[in-house]
Design an enzyme around this catalytic site. Structure first.
Site, PDB file in Angstrom:
ATOM      1  N   ASP A  86      22.042  41.025 -10.473  1.00 44.08           N
ATOM      2  CA  ASP A  86      23.215  40.072 -10.593  1.00 44.08           C
ATOM      3  C   ASP A  86      22.721  39.612 -12.016  1.00 44.08           C
ATOM      4  O   ASP A  86      21.397  39.426 -12.456  1.00 44.08           O
ATOM      5  CB  ASP A  86      23.296  38.985  -9.705  1.00 44.08           C
ATOM      6  N   GLU A 149      19.727  36.930  -7.070  1.00 39.59           N
ATOM      7  CA  GLU A 149      18.732  36.073  -7.426  1.00 39.59           C
ATOM      8  C   GLU A 149      18.979  34.915  -8.397  1.00 39.59           C
ATOM      9  O   GLU A 149      18.427  33.881  -8.131  1.00 39.59           O
ATOM     10  CB  GLU A 149      17.779  36.789  -8.502  1.00 39.59           C
TER      11      GLU A 149
HETATM   12 ZN   LIG Z   1      16.539  36.496 -13.691  1.00 35.47          ZN
END
Ligand SMILES: [Zn+2]
Length: 446
Positions: A86, A149
């Site tokens: 992501d 994350e």
């Molecule tokens: Zn990162």
């Protein structure tokens, strides 16, 4: 270790470009995530890295996370290589469109090139090319790619759970964080291969004061807003004790030979002159000062909803970054003492302890160091403490040797472009990164 001129280089670069073009933006609200983009990215990875998908064992983690196992000759010292799929949203004016993956001036431009699709593509390419050559790693190699994350999501803790369930205790974990950083320290000409060996903890709490509220025409002294303001100022005036952590001392020691002559003796003897050095760091500005202590940032403020109404509740949100050696409990104690007002309640919103410190004196760190030195001969490898939070922190639950290092040369401007505009990764830097991961895997101890 220069890749052959047979189109492999172009092929690798084209893969990263294609990954950057898929805007896998994560969001704290799962309903707001464009999941089709994540599916598209997974399909693209499967197309780009057929051998990785054919020969490695794949477990899907959470919504779009991937956990690959590449069986090695032994599984006594497994390696985990991490990256995340992501990216953060795009804002501001970009010189080149953020999801273009355009190649301009020898660099690949776009959101995610540094954070973290560069690592994703480099790890996959390293493994793919080793598979093409029929390489069998000396140890099991796991690839753990999270999908959330940037929003402190569940994929990494779930990957850790899966490894724990299977009885895997990694020998070493490598995730994003450090880099081969040029212009990293004033007066130090050499790039520094900074390897994160620990992370500060992210802890949030609210300071809250209640009162009877009422009409603004008849205010009492010391109402919720006044008490809250006093609490904030008291906290600001009472910082936590400062102390340079061991990895930072070691960082200075290693940089000493490359520093201006006047600073060399102090840096070389960093451990002996720690208090002096700590004071110097505190005086050098907010960024260096954050290396030496727990920090508090008052971020959100709220009180009365209307200008002619007294606040019944006044709150201040505080984001604390807990230094190595401090603890959440110690921080809350400190806040209570600093505020010294029983009417100021402290509501803990999020408790993140600092991580343990990974060793810098054993074979795992030595392997990272040696691989940095061989591929970036001008760079000084050194440990440091990561100021931000990475997915790697979850792996400290099952592994003592967790390191945060992306094997890419990055300028100061590049490092500052992470999470803002004009993120870009040099083409040569990307290719060197592939070689770094490949060499590291080839060097795994039996
Ligand atoms: Zn990162």
């Amino acid at each position: 270790m220069v890749a052959p001129e047979d189109g492999t280089r172009e092929r690798a670069v084209a893969k990263l470009q294609a990954l950057v073009r898929i805007p896998t933006v994560s969001h704290p609200d799962p309903a707001a995530v464009d999941t089709a983009r994540f599916e598209e990215l997974l399909d693209e990875l499967a197309r780009q890295f057929p051998l990785v998908h054919e020969r490695l064992e794949l477990t899907r983690i959470h919504t779009h996370g991937l956990l690959f196992r590449w069986p090695g000759t032994a599984d006594t010292r497994p390696l985990v290589l991490m990256a995340h799929l992501d990216v953060v949203p795009v804002e501001g004016e970009w010189t080149h469109p953020p999801f273009s993956g355009a190649i301009v001036d020898g660099a690949i431009w776009g959101r995610g090139t540094l954070d973290d699709k560069g690592s994703l593509a480099a790890i996959c390419e390293a493994v793919e090319t080793l598979l093409e050559r029929g390489h069998v790693p000396a140890q099991d190699v796991w690839l753990s790619f999270g999908c959330d994350e940037e929003v402190f999501g569940q994929a990494a803790p779930m990957a850790v759970e899966e490894l724990r369930r299977r009885g895997v205790r990694p020998w070493m974990v490598i995730d994003e964080g450090g880099a081969v950083a040029s212009e990293a320290f004033p007066g130090v000409g050499a790039p520094v291969g900074v390897v994160g060996v620990a992370e500060k903890g992210v802890t949030s709490f609210a300071l809250r004061v209640e009162g009877p509220g009422g009409h603004a025409s008849t205010p009492a002294r010391n109402g919720p807003t006044a008490r809250l303001a006093r609490a904030i100022t008291r906290l600001e005036r009472s910082p936590m004790p400062a102390r340079l952590p061991d990895p930072t001392v070691e960082l200075f020691r290693r940089l000493a030979a490359h520093a201006p002559a006047a600073l060399r003796p102090v840096m070389a003897n960093a451990a002996k002159v720690r208090p002096l050095l700590t004071r110097a760091i505190l005086a050098a500005g907010p960024e260096p000062a954050a290396m030496a202590r727990t920090t508090f940032a008052v971020t959100t403020l709220s009180a009365s909803p209307a200008i002619n109404v007294l606040a019944a509740t006044a709150t201040a949100g505080v984001n604390a970054r807990v230094a190595i050696g401090d603890s959440v409990a110690g921080v809350l104690d400190h806040v209570r003492r600093a505020v010294r007002d029983e009417q100021v309640h402290i509501d803990l919103l999020e408790a993140g302890e600092p991580t343990p410190v990974s060793p810098t004196d054993d074979a795992a760190f030595a392997l990272i160091e040696r691989t940095i030195t061989d591929l970036f001969p001008d760079a000084v490898p050194a440990p440091y403490v990561v100021m931000a939070a990475t997915d790697a922190r979850h792996f400290t639950a099952i592994c003592e040797r967790v390191y945060r290092f992306a094997p890419f040369r990055m300028t100061k401007a590049q490092r500052q472009s992470i999470h803002t505009v004009d993120e870009h990764l040099g083409v040569e830097a990307f290719l060197d990164g592939i070689d770094w991961y490949r060499l590291l895997i080839e060097r795994l101890p039996a």
